[in-house]
Design a protein around this motif. Structure first.
Motif, PDB file in Angstrom:
ATOM      1  N   THR A   1     -14.537  -0.250  -6.228  1.00  0.00           N
ATOM      2  CA  THR A   1     -14.037   0.001  -7.167  1.00  0.00           C
ATOM      3  C   THR A   1     -12.906   1.173  -7.665  1.00  0.00           C
ATOM      4  OG1 THR A   1     -15.700  -0.938  -8.449  1.00  0.00           O
ATOM      5  CG2 THR A   1     -14.567   0.637  -9.749  1.00  0.00           C
ATOM      6  N   PRO A   2     -12.166   1.645  -6.785  1.00  0.00           N
ATOM      7  CA  PRO A   2     -11.009   2.580  -7.077  1.00  0.00           C
ATOM      8  C   PRO A   2     -11.051   3.783  -8.196  1.00  0.00           C
ATOM      9  CG  PRO A   2      -9.557   0.900  -6.771  1.00  0.00           C
ATOM     10  CD  PRO A   2     -10.981  -0.017  -6.945  1.00  0.00           C
ATOM     11  N   SER A   3     -11.762   2.664  -9.362  1.00  0.00           N
ATOM     12  CA  SER A   3     -10.993   3.823 -10.462  1.00  0.00           C
ATOM     13  C   SER A   3     -12.383   3.124 -11.975  1.00  0.00           C
ATOM     14  CB  SER A   3      -9.985   4.644 -10.781  1.00  0.00           C
ATOM     15  OG  SER A   3     -10.293   5.622 -12.215  1.00  0.00           O
ATOM     16  N   ALA A   4     -13.334   3.594 -11.832  1.00  0.00           N
ATOM     17  CA  ALA A   4     -13.665   2.637 -13.561  1.00  0.00           C
ATOM     18  C   ALA A   4     -13.407   2.818 -13.989  1.00  0.00           C
ATOM     19  CB  ALA A   4     -15.148   3.254 -12.973  1.00  0.00           C
ATOM     20  N   GLY A   5     -13.449   0.898 -14.535  1.00  0.00           N
ATOM     21  CA  GLY A   5     -12.801   0.648 -16.499  1.00  0.00           C
ATOM     22  C   GLY A   5     -11.471   0.911 -16.046  1.00  0.00           C
ATOM     23  N   LYS A   6     -10.745   1.182 -14.700  1.00  0.00           N
ATOM     24  CA  LYS A   6      -8.948   0.803 -14.879  1.00  0.00           C
ATOM     25  C   LYS A   6      -8.793   0.048 -13.943  1.00  0.00           C
ATOM     26  CE  LYS A   6      -8.699   5.739 -15.652  1.00  0.00           C
ATOM     27  NZ  LYS A   6      -7.940   7.124 -15.063  1.00  0.00           N
ATOM     28  N   THR A   7      -7.558  -1.180 -14.831  1.00  0.00           N
ATOM     29  CA  THR A   7      -7.276  -1.862 -13.198  1.00  0.00           C
ATOM     30  C   THR A   7      -6.617  -1.394 -11.907  1.00  0.00           C
ATOM     31  OG1 THR A   7      -6.373  -2.890 -15.411  1.00  0.00           O
ATOM     32  CG2 THR A   7      -5.301  -3.295 -12.979  1.00  0.00           C
ATOM     33  N   ALA A   8      -7.455  -1.884 -11.258  1.00  0.00           N
ATOM     34  CA  ALA A   8      -7.078  -1.996 -10.082  1.00  0.00           C
ATOM     35  C   ALA A   8      -6.415  -2.945  -9.327  1.00  0.00           C
ATOM     36  CB  ALA A   8      -8.577  -1.863  -9.215  1.00  0.00           C
ATOM     37  N   ALA A   9      -5.120  -2.921  -8.736  1.00  0.00           N
ATOM     38  CA  ALA A   9      -4.148  -4.133  -8.006  1.00  0.00           C
ATOM     39  C   ALA A   9      -3.462  -3.671  -7.061  1.00  0.00           C
ATOM     40  CB  ALA A   9      -3.678  -4.839  -9.184  1.00  0.00           C
ATOM     41  N   HIS A  10      -3.151  -4.589  -6.454  1.00  0.00           N
ATOM     42  CA  HIS A  10      -1.130  -4.935  -5.820  1.00  0.00           C
ATOM     43  C   HIS A  10      -2.220  -3.603  -4.268  1.00  0.00           C
ATOM     44  CE1 HIS A  10       2.219  -4.144  -3.544  1.00  0.00           C
ATOM     45  NE2 HIS A  10       2.936  -5.713  -3.908  1.00  0.00           N
ATOM     46  N   VAL A  11      -2.210  -4.717  -3.621  1.00  0.00           N
ATOM     47  CA  VAL A  11      -2.388  -4.012  -1.965  1.00  0.00           C
ATOM     48  C   VAL A  11      -1.210  -4.105  -0.690  1.00  0.00           C
ATOM     49  CG1 VAL A  11      -4.067  -4.291   0.279  1.00  0.00           C
ATOM     50  CG2 VAL A  11      -5.001  -4.029  -2.436  1.00  0.00           C
ATOM     51  N   GLU A  12      -0.964  -3.155  -0.476  1.00  0.00           N
ATOM     52  CA  GLU A  12       0.077  -3.135   0.432  1.00  0.00           C
ATOM     53  C   GLU A  12      -0.920  -2.612   2.058  1.00  0.00           C
ATOM     54  OE1 GLU A  12       2.043  -5.007   2.161  1.00  0.00           O
ATOM     55  OE2 GLU A  12       3.921  -3.914   1.893  1.00  0.00           O
ATOM     56  N   PHE A  13      -0.435  -2.699   3.043  1.00  0.00           N
ATOM     57  CA  PHE A  13      -1.651  -2.018   4.511  1.00  0.00           C
ATOM     58  C   PHE A  13      -0.012  -1.320   4.915  1.00  0.00           C
ATOM     59  CE2 PHE A  13      -5.751  -4.493   5.901  1.00  0.00           C
ATOM     60  CZ  PHE A  13      -5.320  -5.179   4.633  1.00  0.00           C
ATOM     61  N   ASP A  14      -0.167  -0.055   5.818  1.00  0.00           N
ATOM     62  CA  ASP A  14       0.443   0.064   6.865  1.00  0.00           C
ATOM     63  C   ASP A  14       1.333  -0.827   7.677  1.00  0.00           C
ATOM     64  OD1 ASP A  14      -0.795   0.214   8.499  1.00  0.00           O
ATOM     65  OD2 ASP A  14      -1.272   2.630   8.517  1.00  0.00           O
ATOM     66  N   ARG A  15       1.983  -0.038   8.164  1.00  0.00           N
ATOM     67  CA  ARG A  15       2.467  -1.260   9.433  1.00  0.00           C
ATOM     68  C   ARG A  15       1.723  -1.295  10.643  1.00  0.00           C
ATOM     69  NH1 ARG A  15       7.499   1.265  13.918  1.00  0.00           N
ATOM     70  NH2 ARG A  15       6.259   0.023  14.955  1.00  0.00           N
ATOM     71  N   TYR A  16       0.912  -0.431  10.381  1.00  0.00           N
ATOM     72  CA  TYR A  16      -0.580  -0.632  11.923  1.00  0.00           C
ATOM     73  C   TYR A  16      -1.662  -1.830  11.447  1.00  0.00           C
ATOM     74  CZ  TYR A  16       2.120   3.222  13.707  1.00  0.00           C
ATOM     75  OH  TYR A  16       3.652   3.810  14.264  1.00  0.00           O
ATOM     76  N   GLY A  17      -1.313  -1.878   9.925  1.00  0.00           N
ATOM     77  CA  GLY A  17      -2.593  -3.014   9.258  1.00  0.00           C
ATOM     78  C   GLY A  17      -4.077  -1.760   9.382  1.00  0.00           C
ATOM     79  N   LYS A  18      -3.832  -0.268   9.821  1.00  0.00           N
ATOM     80  CA  LYS A  18      -5.633   0.700   9.642  1.00  0.00           C
ATOM     81  C   LYS A  18      -5.472   1.010   8.508  1.00  0.00           C
ATOM     82  CE  LYS A  18      -5.206   2.087  14.620  1.00  0.00           C
ATOM     83  NZ  LYS A  18      -5.705   0.902  15.043  1.00  0.00           N
ATOM     84  N   ARG A  19      -4.622   1.190   7.118  1.00  0.00           N
ATOM     85  CA  ARG A  19      -4.386   1.892   6.248  1.00  0.00           C
ATOM     86  C   ARG A  19      -4.522   1.016   5.222  1.00  0.00           C
ATOM     87  NH1 ARG A  19      -2.051   7.756   7.562  1.00  0.00           N
ATOM     88  NH2 ARG A  19      -4.264   9.183   8.155  1.00  0.00           N
ATOM     89  N   VAL A  20      -5.050   0.951   4.436  1.00  0.00           N
ATOM     90  CA  VAL A  20      -5.096  -0.018   3.049  1.00  0.00           C
ATOM     91  C   VAL A  20      -5.010   1.074   1.906  1.00  0.00           C
ATOM     92  CG1 VAL A  20      -6.017  -1.810   1.429  1.00  0.00           C
ATOM     93  CG2 VAL A  20      -6.616  -1.920   3.444  1.00  0.00           C
ATOM     94  N   LEU A  21      -3.242   0.451   0.817  1.00  0.00           N
ATOM     95  CA  LEU A  21      -2.595   1.489   0.057  1.00  0.00           C
ATOM     96  C   LEU A  21      -3.702   0.283  -1.565  1.00  0.00           C
ATOM     97  CD1 LEU A  21      -2.010   2.807   1.873  1.00  0.00           C
ATOM     98  CD2 LEU A  21       0.194   2.984   0.279  1.00  0.00           C
ATOM     99  N   VAL A  22      -4.086   1.259  -2.461  1.00  0.00           N
ATOM    100  CA  VAL A  22      -4.915   0.021  -3.657  1.00  0.00           C
ATOM    101  C   VAL A  22      -4.229   1.068  -4.651  1.00  0.00           C
ATOM    102  CG1 VAL A  22      -6.182  -1.004  -4.773  1.00  0.00           C
ATOM    103  CG2 VAL A  22      -6.371  -0.536  -2.568  1.00  0.00           C
ATOM    104  N   SER A  23      -3.630   0.022  -5.550  1.00  0.00           N
ATOM    105  CA  SER A  23      -2.867   0.958  -7.063  1.00  0.00           C
ATOM    106  C   SER A  23      -3.295   0.978  -8.343  1.00  0.00           C
ATOM    107  CB  SER A  23      -2.345  -0.109  -7.900  1.00  0.00           C
ATOM    108  OG  SER A  23      -0.515   0.418  -7.023  1.00  0.00           O
TER     109      SER A  23
END
Ligand code: HEC
Length: 494
Positions: free
Chosen positions: A427-449
């Motif tokens: 849960t990135p931020s309780a009560g707030k919509t979390a959606a859409h993920v993208e990995f960096d080019r190496y697959g090592k990091r994940v960015l969540v909105s």
């Protein structure tokens, strides 16, 4: 008896009269107060198009509120002191109605809208030292901007305004230098990432769904609802090349749901919303030959196997999804996927020696896993609620999906691709919509909105799920890694 029907006729007549008087007033009010910004026929100008097709979920009381209060920090003024409540209500009803005639937006109108700001230098090298392939383009719909984010340092390199309400994913040139955006109102913008400058823009439609770049990188196709057309543009200078009226073989017209690049086939594949047909348009020699593939019913959300030999499409109500072989145009399988799959977000990977696809569902809290050799179900994995996006990366063992269409909208679920089990919830931020993920080019990091305004990007380690960083963003609806996009990563839609 006669008198009664006369009375009814009179009453009906006066009803129609008063209704048309009200709408005459409303169109007058529109001409006086709105046309300067929202354009003739409500097609848009400085402000967005005010057509029901464009405004989508913004309806009724919410529209009244925008008109009465305006929008802070934008050019939309408040009319609460200028117009009465009844007048505002009549304008709301007026803009909720579709145009009596479909708007004319053909080659001439498209060409006249085109504006080139910068002619990009051929020899350009990036003006920054960050890895140009590990950049993310973040679309921020909260205030209609895009951010170019350095995927290694996790610092923004530039932030610039975009057209109102970008829609569908941006597309990248094969070298990752140029990015093309499309807005809900049909504007296609081209941006040079290496020089951090806008190249130009053109309006290809009035209400548009998405764009695709041809495999040779020369042509952009634009899928339109309004008018019902597919438009081809030159990718280099955005000049219109031709338009296709969207009609089936019998002349029945249709909205165009989406267009896709089929790289190994040198073609575009086109989904039509209202007719039982899909199109393949050859981009081989720039001949743009149209091939019609008949289907049993209209299919409007597509997933392709990695070789583009097959397309999986979902029917309008999503009860049945069908697989067609693109070469023969024949149906090869029918699947029942419970709860409207969002095939456009589907991903593929190898599980137990077989290539499988996974798709979230918009109306059920399930991820369906399907074998792609015989299109048989492998597993249905429950999640906390209906979701929209799903992402992975070839270097990661995990796939991430959201439950943004439900009460559990703040929760991301992490699927282990080797066990097909959900192994973690975040849960990135309780009560707030979390959606859409993208990995960096190496697959090592994940960015969540955190999909709110103001919202955030939250960066996680893809292996340990430990949080690395938060960046403030204005409703970051999507983020796109240049490397993953241009290499058609199996963990992302294209
Ligand atoms: C001075 C220019 C201007 C005028 C005049 C104006 N608008 Fe706007 N309007 C805008 C802009 C710019 C936006 C986009 C604001 C934003 O960024 O959210 C907007 C947004 C809107 C929206 C929200 C659309 C959406 O999809 O979010 C509505 C509805 C709207 N205007 C209705 C009206 C009406 C009705 C009138 C006349 C009574 C009017 N506007 C007059 C500039 C204007």
């Amino acid at each position: 008896m006669k008198r009664l029907s006369d009375a009814i006729a009179m009453a009906l007549l006066s009803l129609t009269l008063s209704a048309s008087a009200a709408s005459a007033d409303a169109s007058q009010l529109y001409e006086t107060h709105c046309v300067a910004c929202h354009g003739e026929q409500r097609l848009g100008g400085i402000g967005p198009a005010l057509l029901p097709e464009n405004m989508g979920r913004l309806r009724g009381a919410a529209v009244q509120k925008v008109i009465a209060d305006g929008r802070d920090a934008t050019q939309m003024p408040a009319f609460g002191q200028v117009l009465s409540k009844a007048e505002i209500e009549s304008i709301v009803a007026y803009i909720a109605k579709p145009l009596a005639q479909p708007p004319v937006w053909g080659m001439a109108e498209i060409a006249a809208s085109r504006r080139i700001e910068t002619i990009p230098a051929r020899e350009q090298k990036p003006v920054f030292s960050a890895d140009p392939l590990n950049l993310f383009v973040v679309v921020e719909v909260g205030d209609h901007h895009a951010t170019i984010l350095d995927g290694d340092a996790l610092e923004p390199l530039a932030r610039f305004p975009t057209r109102f309400a970008l829609h569908g994913g941006p597309k990248f040139s094969a070298d990752g230098r140029f990015v093309y955006f499309m807005s809900r109102d049909g504007w296609v913008e081209k941006y040079d990432i290496w020089s951090l400058q806008k190249v130009g823009e053109v309006r290809a439609g009035i209400n548009s769904r998405n764009i695709a770049l041809s495999p040779d990188g020369e042509t952009i196709a634009v899928a339109n609802y309004l008018p019902k057309s597919l438009v081809l543009l030159s990718a280099s200078d955005l000049a219109p090349i031709r338009t296709f009226d969207a009609q089936d073989a019998n002349g029945a017209s249709s909205r165009v749901s989406a267009v896709y690049q089929a790289r190994p086939r040198n073609s575009f594949v086109v989904a039509l919303k209202d007719v039982a047909e899909m199109w393949e348009i050859s981009t081989q020699k720039g001949d743009f030959k149209l091939r019609r593939i008949k289907t049993d019913e209209p299919l409007d959300d597509f997933f392709f196997d990695p070789g583009y030999a097959h397309v999986l499409g979902s029917a309008r109500e999503g009860a049945v999804s069908k697989v067609y072989a693109l070469d023969t145009g024949r149906e090869v399988a029918a699947l029942s996927l419970p709860g409207l799959p969002h095939l456009g977000s589907g991903i593929s990977f190898v599980y137990d020696g077989r290539r499988v696809m996974a798709t979230p569902h918009i109306r059920s809290g399930l991820v369906s896993i399907i074998a792609m050799d015989d299109w048989s179900p492998v597993k249905t994995v429950p999640t906390p609620g209906p979701g929209f996006f799903m992402r992975s990366h070839e270097n990661s063992r995990f796939a991430w999906t959201d439950s943004m269409m439900s009460k559990a909208k703040d929760t991301m679920s992490i699927l282990d691709k080797t066990s097909l089990e959900i192994v973690r919830s975040i849960t990135p931020s309780a009560g707030k919509t979390a959606a859409h993920v993208e990995f960096d080019r190496y697959g090592k990091r994940v960015l969540v909105s955190v999909w709110e305004d103001p919202g955030e990007l939250v960066v996680y380690d893809a292996e340990t799920f430990v949080e690395i960083k938060r960046l403030a963003m204005r409703k970051p609806s999507g983020k796109y890694n240049v490397f993953n996009k241009i290499n058609l990563s199996e963990g992302t839609s294209h």
